[in-house]
Design a protein around this motif. Structure first.
Motif, PDB file in Angstrom:
ATOM      1  N   UNK A  64      46.255  41.524  46.954  1.00 58.92           N
ATOM      2  CA  UNK A  64      44.990  41.122  46.335  1.00 58.92           C
ATOM      3  C   UNK A  64      45.269  40.259  45.112  1.00 58.92           C
ATOM      4  N   UNK A  65      44.358  39.350  44.816  1.00 58.24           N
ATOM      5  CA  UNK A  65      44.457  38.607  43.556  1.00 58.24           C
ATOM      6  C   UNK A  65      44.075  39.569  42.432  1.00 58.24           C
ATOM      7  N   UNK A  66      44.358  39.164  41.204  1.00 59.84           N
ATOM      8  CA  UNK A  66      44.028  40.009  40.060  1.00 59.84           C
ATOM      9  C   UNK A  66      42.529  40.326  40.023  1.00 59.84           C
ATOM     10  N   UNK A  67      41.706  39.338  40.321  1.00 57.50           N
ATOM     11  CA  UNK A  67      40.252  39.558  40.284  1.00 57.50           C
ATOM     12  C   UNK A  67      39.817  40.526  41.380  1.00 57.50           C
ATOM     13  N   UNK A  68      40.368  40.332  42.589  1.00 59.82           N
ATOM     14  CA  UNK A  68      40.019  41.222  43.706  1.00 59.82           C
ATOM     15  C   UNK A  68      40.462  42.654  43.398  1.00 59.82           C
ATOM     16  N   UNK A  69      41.663  42.765  42.788  1.00 56.11           N
ATOM     17  CA  UNK A  69      42.156  44.098  42.431  1.00 56.11           C
ATOM     18  C   UNK A  69      41.199  44.783  41.458  1.00 56.11           C
ATOM     19  N   UNK A 121      28.999  33.141  34.061  1.00 55.76           N
ATOM     20  CA  UNK A 121      28.531  34.332  34.766  1.00 55.76           C
ATOM     21  C   UNK A 121      27.629  33.909  35.909  1.00 55.76           C
ATOM     22  N   UNK A 122      28.076  34.168  37.103  1.00 51.46           N
ATOM     23  CA  UNK A 122      27.250  33.804  38.240  1.00 51.46           C
ATOM     24  C   UNK A 122      27.368  34.901  39.281  1.00 51.46           C
ATOM     25  N   UNK A 146      29.175  41.889  34.671  1.00 50.02           N
ATOM     26  CA  UNK A 146      29.447  42.364  33.310  1.00 50.02           C
ATOM     27  C   UNK A 146      30.863  42.903  33.154  1.00 50.02           C
ATOM     28  N   UNK A 147      31.340  43.624  34.194  1.00 48.16           N
ATOM     29  CA  UNK A 147      32.639  44.290  34.060  1.00 48.16           C
ATOM     30  C   UNK A 147      33.805  43.363  34.351  1.00 48.16           C
ATOM     31  N   UNK A 148      33.580  42.362  35.198  1.00 53.97           N
ATOM     32  CA  UNK A 148      34.718  41.585  35.673  1.00 53.97           C
ATOM     33  C   UNK A 148      34.870  40.222  35.017  1.00 53.97           C
ATOM     34  N   UNK A 149      33.786  39.710  34.441  1.00 53.26           N
ATOM     35  CA  UNK A 149      33.886  38.406  33.792  1.00 53.26           C
ATOM     36  C   UNK A 149      33.919  38.601  32.288  1.00 53.26           C
ATOM     37  N   UNK A 150      34.725  37.811  31.603  1.00 49.81           N
ATOM     38  CA  UNK A 150      34.723  37.870  30.150  1.00 49.81           C
ATOM     39  C   UNK A 150      33.515  37.090  29.659  1.00 49.81           C
TER      40      UNK A 150
END
Ligand code: CA
Length: 232
Positions: free
Chosen positions: A150-155, A185-186, A176-180
């Motif tokens: 998995x990529x870091x984001x998928x993980x 934000x989309x 909210x949790x995954x994007x800084x």
């Protein structure tokens, strides 16, 4: 997970932020107590790391205020080694654990992981949901014993869904949790990532680990659903 670092020493702050990002977390960093309290109010952090010696609002006061406002996130404090009274005061104010300076970044990471697991009600560093196994120490993911890259984001997305297995997680919550906060934000991109995660976890479309609840969000199946004979 989304972690808020409140530390006025820039080198230390950046070092912690880099290590936490490397470990797969989303990080908001604040350089003083006032900015820190703002960040806690504005971004839904899962955990805060708070230096007690802060300009602006002092660390202890910040923790008391956050708790008074009903914020229940785990709080890890950073304290000077020779000041045991400070540790006690920090825990009394509502912190959950402490690390004394100077520290090894690995120690902070280990405590952060332990606090996150405890907050989610897991004591085991290995999360399991149906056929999926995720080791939070090594970030290794497997499905029925087959390793999944998995990529870091998928993980991060999978870890978040696994910590909330069985619960409905909205797209907004994932954003909210995954994007800084400075990232774009989309919520439409969340759909793309969920789709990719599904294909990686379940390439043969057999056990549908992530359910879509129209208009509400996603739910990771805590158990493998019974095999559907019609699909076999
Ligand atoms: Ca300081």
């Amino acid at each position: 997970m989304r972690i808020c670092i409140i530390e006025d020493e820039p080198v230390l702050r950046e070092q912690l932020a880099a290590a936490l990002r490397h470990a797969g977390h989303t990080v908001d960093a604040a350089a003083d107590g006032t900015e820190g309290l703002y960040a806690l109010r504005e971004y839904a952090a899962d955990l805060a790391i708070v230096d007690l010696g802060l300009p602006g609002i002092a660390g202890l006061e910040l923790i008391r205020t956050a708790r008074h406002e009903g914020r229940r996130l785990p709080i890890l404090i950073l304290t000077a080694r020779d000041r045991w009274q400070e540790k006690v005061a920090g825990l009394v104010a509502g912190a959950d654990d402490y690390v004394t300076k100077p520290f090894q970044v690995e120690e902070v990471l280990a405590r952060v992981q332990a606090l996150i697991r405890r907050a989610a009600g897991y004591a085991d560093p290995v999360l399991r949901a149906g056929p999926i196994t995720l080791d939070t120490r090594t970030q290794a993911v497997s499905v029925e014993g087959r390793a999944v890259e998995l990529t870091s984001f998928e993980y991060r997305m999978l870890e978040y869904l696994m910590l909330r297995a069985g619960q409905v997680v909205s797209k907004g919550e994932l954003v909210d949790k995954l994007y800084e906060h400075d990232a774009e934000r989309d919520s439409n991109t969340i759909e793309v990532f969920v789709g990719r995660l599904r294909r990686k976890l379940d390439p043969e479309d057999r056990f549908h680990p992530i359910e879509t609840l129209r208009g509400r969000g996603y739910r990771l199946q805590p158990e493998a659903p019974a095999a559907d004979p019609a699909r076999a």
